[in-house]
Design an enzyme around this catalytic site. Sequence first.
Site, PDB file in Angstrom:
ATOM      1  N   GLU A 140       1.756  -0.408  -5.048  1.00 38.46           N
ATOM      2  CA  GLU A 140       0.816   0.657  -5.366  1.00 38.46           C
ATOM      3  C   GLU A 140       1.705   1.892  -5.538  1.00 38.46           C
ATOM      4  OE1 GLU A 140      -3.361   2.521  -3.748  1.00 38.46           O
ATOM      5  OE2 GLU A 140      -1.794   2.126  -2.272  1.00 38.46           O
TER       6      GLU A 140
ATOM      7  N   ASP B  58       0.840  -1.187   0.000  1.00 38.82           N
ATOM      8  CA  ASP B  58       0.000   0.000   0.000  1.00 38.82           C
ATOM      9  C   ASP B  58       0.882   1.246   0.000  1.00 38.82           C
ATOM     10  OD1 ASP B  58      -2.700   1.284   0.501  1.00 38.82           O
ATOM     11  OD2 ASP B  58      -1.618   1.966   2.278  1.00 38.82           O
TER      12      ASP B  58
END
Length: 784
Positions: free
Chosen positions: A459, A423
């Site tokens: 990401e 993330d």
Amino acid sequence: MSSAAEQEAVQEPAGTAVRPGEPPGVPEPGTVRTEDSNGLRLEAAQAVSLEAAQAVSLEAAQAVRAEPRAPVVWPGAPMPLGARFRVGPDGVAGTNFALWAGGAEAVELCLFDEHGTETRCPLTELTHEIWHGFLPGIAPGQRYGYRVHGRWDPWTGARWNAAKLLLDPYARAVDGDFTLPPEVYGHVRDWPDQHVADTVRDNRDSAPHVPKGVVVHDDDDWVEDRRPKTPWADSVIYELHVRGFTKLHPDIPPELRGTYAGLAHPAAIDHLTRLGVTAVELLPVHQFAHEDHLLRRGLHNYWGYNSIGYFAPHAGYSASGSAGGQVGEFKRMVHALHGAGIEVILDVVYNHTAEAGELGPMLSLRGIDNRGYYRLQNDPRRYADYTGCGNTLHVVQPQVLRLITDSLRYWVTEMGVDGFRFDLAAALARSMHDVDMLSPFLAVIAQDPVLRRVKLIAEPWDVGNGGYQVGAFPPLWTEWNDRYRDAVRDYWRGALPDVRDLGYRLTGSSDLYAWGGRRPYASVNFVTAHDGFTLRDLVSYEQKHNEANGEGNRDGTSDNRAWNCGAEGETTDPEINALRRRQLRNLLTTLLLSTGVPMLVAGDEMGRTQGGNNNAYCQDNEIGWLDWSLLDQPEWRGLTELTARVLKLRHTHPVLRRRAFFSGRAQAPDGLRDLAWFTRDGREMTEGDWYAPAATLGLYLSGRDIPGRDARGEPVTDDSFLAVLHAGAEPVAFELPGAPWAAAYELVLDTSREDQAEPPGTVLEGGTEMTVPARSVLLLRVTA
């Protein structure tokens, strides 16, 4: 909010527990530091009455429990960090405890029995900033935490507060919930002057209100299994939420729904294998906490992007309780998925923690060494926030880098997982400030003998300046490709100004990834993700409808690139509903036929809806859960069957999952180019065609002389295919390319058809015209 009298009775202002020998500038007892608008530090006297001081002493005295005699603490070892049950000196079994706390003055290990009675054991051994000790007789199941002593001076970033029980960053299991009452904050949360509230120390004991770590046995319930080791080019990722995927499944026993054991159940695995996905990407399963603003609204963090325990499986997903059984249950889930040929990828949140900004709770790292774990601003009271969540882990610091890499290796070697999706990975790639692809984090991963062998997905952005890094991560990494998402959404809603970007996205995004030896599978292609509309909502809503989140519909993106097909939300209009289902088939088929690694979101293959909520992070209910009753409805069951059919085609034909970028050239003198584009009139596209809007594209994929060889060194060959994409509202005539491309084609896929149980099977001659239905994808196989 507490009254002023109550506040005075339970806490002291900043600096009232200053220890002898502290540097100049620490306020005298009874003062609080403030700042004016120019950042000038001021000292405002805050008198503490005799009565208040007596009340503090009385409460402290009442809080002291009759404690049993502290156990013997042997020196133990500084490594490994955490609580590790083992055989110690003279063959005595016990647990070694080791905690890095760089600037601390003292550390107490706190043991808790089944009644919550606390026994404090000072750790007196200090080796390379690691406090450690071995406790004979302490066995798996023991609950524990730490109290760390040091200076309280938030103005310099020092926030030690021994009144707060802290979770071991290396705890393998966590027992209890984070409810975030005022006692768990290191500062006085409800101090009247919020401008300086974070500088006022709260001396109330947090131990009754916070979870504890649990000592576990390293080999609990684990069996060796065979990892699928699916090559990247053959991978199909299925993003799911452990709880939401199984919570409503009718064939999973009620006591297992919403748990790791539920995901390991044959009914859950059967759906995955029938679809043909090769990996599940689990939304965060590290132990996480709920944000205070959600708890105050009666909601919870559902997605889990608020980690606090990087080694502990989230206990809320365990059917085995929280006393350590969650570890074995997670391992058995991984083993069951591996047995079905499905890899397990974890969505991990190492960029920030649940402690938030300076007004957040004190749960673990903040109280262990705030300056050692977090990025601070030039004003060290404040946190550098590249995540939008209040804090950012300081990955440049060796102890933080060790925490993250130790955690990653643990999940691979001891929990059996096959990869990670990071993330906001750009936040991890920052050196001192800027994103740096030679940063310590990326360098350590690249040379680590364990981590460089697993699947690594970035990401590739964060919320800081220069944080958007799509296409910039080094080899070994794949990336979420949001440019693929945007181009495909815009094409099917008729919003692309030209088709240049679409051409790159459908064929592996060579403009982004054809450098440094990267391959087409560096691009993880997706149309939807957990964050945003579901696929069904993408064709049913144009505006977000997040009212249930309690934030006035201000949360969530407004840039949805969605088209509702003529009505906002659910409708009974049969034509609109038929068009929506066709658009779903188009989007799914485009995704699964594109070069790169496709990622599906759980439930998109059966028409799952969130009612237009594009930020369901706090919806642990029917909004966020997968509705399995959709499979009983023919219109949605057909979508599932189509998904399985296209995935079967993808797995069968290597030309649809290439390991090298297209060259646009023939591999042999007598061969065809590996890729060709055609207009609707059957001619090859020119440069000018790419700069013009187009609703219809023909994409020819040659199966002759595919680059690379198979495992035996033989050339890879396959059928050739022509894919025709038509986003127009009316049918069009399309001339099929003739010689040398093909003499005949067989129609194998037509998304205009509701019934997708059997392939169409129509044979058409090259050079002839065919009618392409409105808004459809046709896939034709070259037969001659």
